[in-house]
Motif scaffolding. Structure first.
Motif, short mmCIF file in Angstrom:
data_model
loop_
_atom_site.label_atom_id
_atom_site.label_comp_id
_atom_site.label_asym_id
_atom_site.label_seq_id
_atom_site.Cartn_x
_atom_site.Cartn_y
_atom_site.Cartn_z
N ALA A 328 0.82 -0.99 -0.14
CA ALA A 328 0.01 -0.10 0.02
C ALA A 328 1.14 1.49 0.23
O ALA A 328 0.56 2.48 -0.72
CB ALA A 328 -0.83 -0.19 0.79
N ALA A 329 1.61 0.81 1.08
CA ALA A 329 3.05 2.33 0.89
C ALA A 329 3.71 3.05 -0.22
O ALA A 329 3.79 3.76 -0.94
CB ALA A 329 4.01 2.36 1.74
N ASP A 330 4.23 2.07 -0.84
CA ASP A 330 5.18 2.07 -2.56
C ASP A 330 4.06 1.99 -3.28
O ASP A 330 4.21 2.77 -4.69
CB ASP A 330 5.05 0.34 -3.18
N ASN A 362 2.41 5.89 6.43
CA ASN A 362 1.55 6.91 6.00
C ASN A 362 0.52 5.47 5.43
O ASN A 362 -0.10 6.18 5.01
CB ASN A 362 2.32 8.25 5.44
N VAL A 363 0.02 5.01 6.61
CA VAL A 363 -0.84 3.05 6.22
C VAL A 363 -2.28 3.18 7.00
O VAL A 363 -1.52 3.00 8.34
CB VAL A 363 -0.54 2.38 5.27
N GLY A 364 -3.47 3.68 6.32
CA GLY A 364 -4.40 3.39 7.88
C GLY A 364 -4.30 1.57 7.89
O GLY A 364 -5.07 1.15 6.89
N LEU A 365 -5.35 1.11 8.79
CA LEU A 365 -5.45 0.15 9.28
C LEU A 365 -6.87 -0.28 9.26
O LEU A 365 -7.60 1.06 10.15
CB LEU A 365 -5.00 -0.43 10.22
N LEU A 366 -7.33 -0.97 8.65
CA LEU A 366 -9.12 -1.33 8.52
C LEU A 366 -9.23 -3.28 8.46
O LEU A 366 -7.59 -3.42 8.36
CB LEU A 366 -9.63 -1.34 7.44
N LEU A 367 -9.87 -3.31 9.90
CA LEU A 367 -9.70 -4.34 10.24
C LEU A 367 -11.32 -5.02 10.41
O LEU A 367 -12.58 -4.42 10.61
CB LEU A 367 -9.56 -4.90 11.95
N TRP A 368 -11.46 -6.10 10.35
CA TRP A 368 -12.98 -7.44 9.35
C TRP A 368 -13.30 -7.76 10.78
O TRP A 368 -12.56 -8.10 11.99
CB TRP A 368 -12.69 -8.12 8.22
N TYR A 369 -15.14 -7.27 10.43
CA TYR A 369 -15.35 -8.29 11.99
C TYR A 369 -16.65 -8.93 11.40
O TYR A 369 -17.21 -8.31 10.31
CB TYR A 369 -16.37 -7.20 13.19
#
Length: 642
Positions: A328-330, A362-369
């Motif tokens: 993602a950063a790249d 500078n990447v944000g994480l999104l988590l599954w539920y």
């Protein structure tokens, strides 16, 4: 004095007789091209729609049945309001257009039931369509319940339809249906029964002579269930249906219930040319404005890397997710989505490490539920974290402290009113903790992205995931992908999770690489979760990588250049001073399209399919009033012009 009283009495009698004699009430669009006629016949409320003087919707029914009173028959007209102009200007980043102008004419029809209970019917007609909803104006703290909605859309017999069947509750993998994940029936005769008894989902597209009509609903809050069209439509007359009684949040109601006063959601019908319907914003025009306690600027739209779509369950481990953060950063993408079972395979402590590492990139994480509850038997975790408010807020507070930017909630259990309330509670609570929300295995958003700006996208479609599962879905992709820009994705963001530029394991992709490259432009989603892998991206030309690094997440305008549902689509979207124009060919024959590119800029770059399989070719483009582009069978193109 006596004669004055007699004169007044005669005047009142004359007015009442005029109201009684007048059987039709007209509401016209501001440009006078679109007209609705509403009338009582045998004490039943009916309506028709005309475009440019020609009727395009046959006589259709109106009315509601409450358990304490029937508002579909034995109605008496009390009065009809004068025409009123309705205006609204709003900005919406998560949409096809940043600045939206709504202008409509409004009339309210005041009615009374046999036992003198009140119901209003509110019509608003804009240049691109019709909207109406019901209102019970009486005040009563006692809860009222609806058993049926009689609203129908009666199409002429030579109309054609593009519709998605509604899946039956508790069917499918682990009993997760309905999830709005069926293939569309394309260009079928109106009146064709749905292959499932559950009916048809919104939006439903119809074509009659030279007019297109798109039926949906918006303005859905916790006071109503989500609806659909019933399975059978005799003579092309489609009636609104309520959900299966199993589509409920645990032990709660499905059909609508509320105290009074009570507004229903808007029923909307975009009407006009295919271009008018596809560019319409009725679905957000009539949605509720953003909640005052939610700051839209707090939630960032963008693109995300996502390992699970190709690598599946075994990829949800620390090392792979760190690699996808680097990916993602790249790619200069804003997010990385970490999917199911992360709590067991990575754990909260190591997830904190990943969140800290992602922040340095500078990447944000999104988590599954897992949505949890008793509506499915899915074992994936985290589960049982969101159903109770106290537990939900505790989890969200922890995520906020960890620096997590958003959640993906999966496997919802249907469209009952109690389940709709559950969706809205998740959106609202997540917003308090700065979390964006993406829903999968879910209902249609119905304009919620305007009301809840932290709702970035929802699946509600048979997307790329299914293409990775079965060859039949890959075979269907060209026709499917050229249908949904005119149906599912017209009003609401759609998480198709597009784009496989190279190869899929055990699947023979029918679409070309440039067809796939065009999808993130043609499909609108607040966050585009892109399916391509780091290894796949390493194989594409530098100019394709640059395009995917730079294409925007939010649009200021959208234009349909050309297309036909299930056959092809050419879409233009604007960001800054650039137009991104993309086309896809849903048929197995080459297709030449031509358009005036000078409307979009002077010069740019064009990416087409190369001569070799899964290859690209780029060329410079000088605008012309007759730009011609040849799309290969199941191929496409992408153009950036300024």
């Amino acid at each position: 004095m006596k004669y004055k009283i007699i004169t007044i009495a005669l005047s009142i009698f004359t007015v009442l007789q005029t109201v009684k004699a007048q059987t039709k009430y007209e509401i016209s669009s501001p440009d006078q091209t679109l007209k609705v006629n509403v009338f009582l016949k045998d004490q039943q409320l009916l309506y028709t729609i005309s475009k440019n003087g020609a009727q395009v919707l046959n006589t259709s029914t109106l009315g509601l049945v409450r358990t304490d009173e029937d508002f579909s028959k034995n109605l008496r007209l009390l009065s009809v309001s004068k025409n009123e102009t309705v205006k609204d200007i709003y900005t919406l980043k998560n949409a096809k257009r940043l600045v939206n102008n709504y202008l409509a004419n409004k009339r309210i029809i005041h009615l009374e039931s046999q036992s003198k209970k009140k119901m209003d019917l509110i019509f608003q007609v804009s240049n691109d369509g019709i909207a109406f909803r019901y209102y019970f104006p009486d005040r009563d703290a006692n809860v009222k319940a609806l058993s049926e909605e009689k609203t129908s859309f009666h199409f002429f017999e030579n109309s054609k339809a593009w519709m998605q069947p509604m899946s039956v509750a508790k069917t499918g993998w682990e009993g997760t249906n309905p999830s709005y994940e069926e293939n569309y029936k394309k260009e079928i005769n109106v009146g064709t029964p749905s292959p499932t008894q559950a009916g048809w989902v919104y939006p439903a597209l119809f074509h009659y002579k030279d007019t297109w009509l798109l039926v949906s609903e918006t303005g859905l809050d916790g006071n109503y269930c989500a609806t659909r069209l019933k399975q059978n439509s005799p003579d092309g007359n489609y009636q609104i249906g309520f959900p299966d009684q199993r589509e409920a949040f645990t032990g709660q109601n499905v059909n609508p219930e509320s105290s009074l006063p009570w507004y229903t959601p808007w029923r909307i019908i975009a009407v006009g040319s295919l271009k008018t319907v596809t560019e319409s914003t009725l679905g957000t025009d009539l949605a509720y404005p953003a909640k005052s306690n939610i700051n839209p600027d707090q939630f960032k739209l963008g693109k995300a890397s996502w390992s699970w779509i190709i690598l599946k369950d075994n990829s949800i481990v620390y090392d792979v997710q760190r690699r996808y953060i680097d990916f993602a950063a790249d790619m200069k993408w804003e997010y990385c989505l970490i999917d199911a079972d992360w709590d067991r395979k990575i754990g909260y402590e190591k997830m904190q490490e990943l969140a800290d590492y992602a922040k340095t990139k500078n990447v944000g994480l999104l988590l599954w539920y897992n949505s949890a509850g008793d509506w499915n038997t899915v074992k994936y975790t985290p589960k049982n974290k969101l159903t109770i408010k106290e537990s939900r807020e505790k989890e969200f507070a922890m995520l906020q402290k960890m620096g997590i930017k958003g959640i993906k909630v999966d496997f919802f259990g249907g469209d009952g009113q109690s389940m709709i309330k559950y969706y809205l509670e998740i959106f609202e609570d997540a917003a308090k903790f700065g979390l964006s929300v993406n829903c999968h295995g879910a209902t249609l958003p119905r304009g919620w992205q305007r009301t809840y700006p932290n709702l970035v996208t929802m699946e509600s479609i048979k997307g790329m995931e299914f293409i990775t599962f079965e060859q039949d879905n890959a075979n269907e992709e060209p026709a499917h992908a050229t249908t949904i820009p005119f149906t599912r994705n017209v009003f609401d963001p759609m998480d198709f999770t597009p784009m496989s530029l190279n190869k899929l394991p055990n699947i023979n992709l029918k679409t070309t690489s440039t067809f796939e490259l065009a999808l993130p432009i043609i499909f609108h989603s607040g966050i585009q979760h892109l399916a391509e892998t780091p290894e796949g991206m390493a194989k594409v030309p530098a100019y394709v990588k640059t395009f995917l690094q730079e294409f925007p997440a939010s649009w200021t305008d959208t234009k349909l250049i050309d297309g036909y549902p299930g056959k092809f689509v050419v879409m233009a979207r604007k960001a800054g001073n650039k137009w991104y124009i993309a086309g896809i060919n849903g048929e197995n024959n080459a297709k030449e399209i031509s358009f005036d590119s000078t409307k979009f800029g002077k010069k740019g770059k064009l990416i087409l399919d190369g001569n070799e399989d899964r290859s690209f070719v780029q060329s410079d483009l000088t605008s012309s009033t007759n730009t011609k582009i040849m799309m290969k069978p199941y191929g496409g193109f992408v153009m950036v012009i300024e």
